[in-house]
Design a protein around this motif. Sequence first.
Motif, PDB file in Angstrom:
ATOM      1  N   ARG A 189      -4.787  40.112  -8.755  1.00 50.71           N
ATOM      2  CA  ARG A 189      -4.126  38.814  -8.605  1.00 50.71           C
ATOM      3  C   ARG A 189      -2.639  38.963  -8.858  1.00 50.71           C
ATOM      4  O   ARG A 189      -2.213  39.772  -9.677  1.00 50.71           O
ATOM      5  N   HIS A 223      -0.745  33.635  -9.690  1.00 56.23           N
ATOM      6  CA  HIS A 223      -2.094  33.052  -9.646  1.00 56.23           C
ATOM      7  C   HIS A 223      -2.710  33.062 -11.041  1.00 56.23           C
ATOM      8  O   HIS A 223      -2.591  34.051 -11.768  1.00 56.23           O
ATOM      9  N   TYR A 283      -7.593  30.780  -4.095  1.00 55.49           N
ATOM     10  CA  TYR A 283      -6.804  30.120  -5.125  1.00 55.49           C
ATOM     11  C   TYR A 283      -6.191  28.870  -4.509  1.00 55.49           C
ATOM     12  O   TYR A 283      -5.501  28.955  -3.493  1.00 55.49           O
TER      13      TYR A 283
END
Length: 87
Positions: A32, A36, A13
Amino acid sequence: MAAFQSYSGAFTYEGETYRWNCYATCPVYEVRSYAHSLPDPSDGRKWVRRAQSAGGQDFSILVDSETTDFSQMLTQITSATAAALAF
């Protein structure tokens, strides 16, 4: 209830690699942090938002779309870069 299984993986990311792991009662394809952004789920999968206990991180977990109820524990996301610098 199904037994807990161990799942782990990694994602990138904004140029940084993160590793994740958790134990869950259903297959987990990705985890996640709420911080994110989430990619679109592939066919047959969906993102489920889960909150950890008080003071813990909140997560989105990618599971099969037919999954309606599951449990997860010991969910963790760590920066691979930070972990590499720690050694």
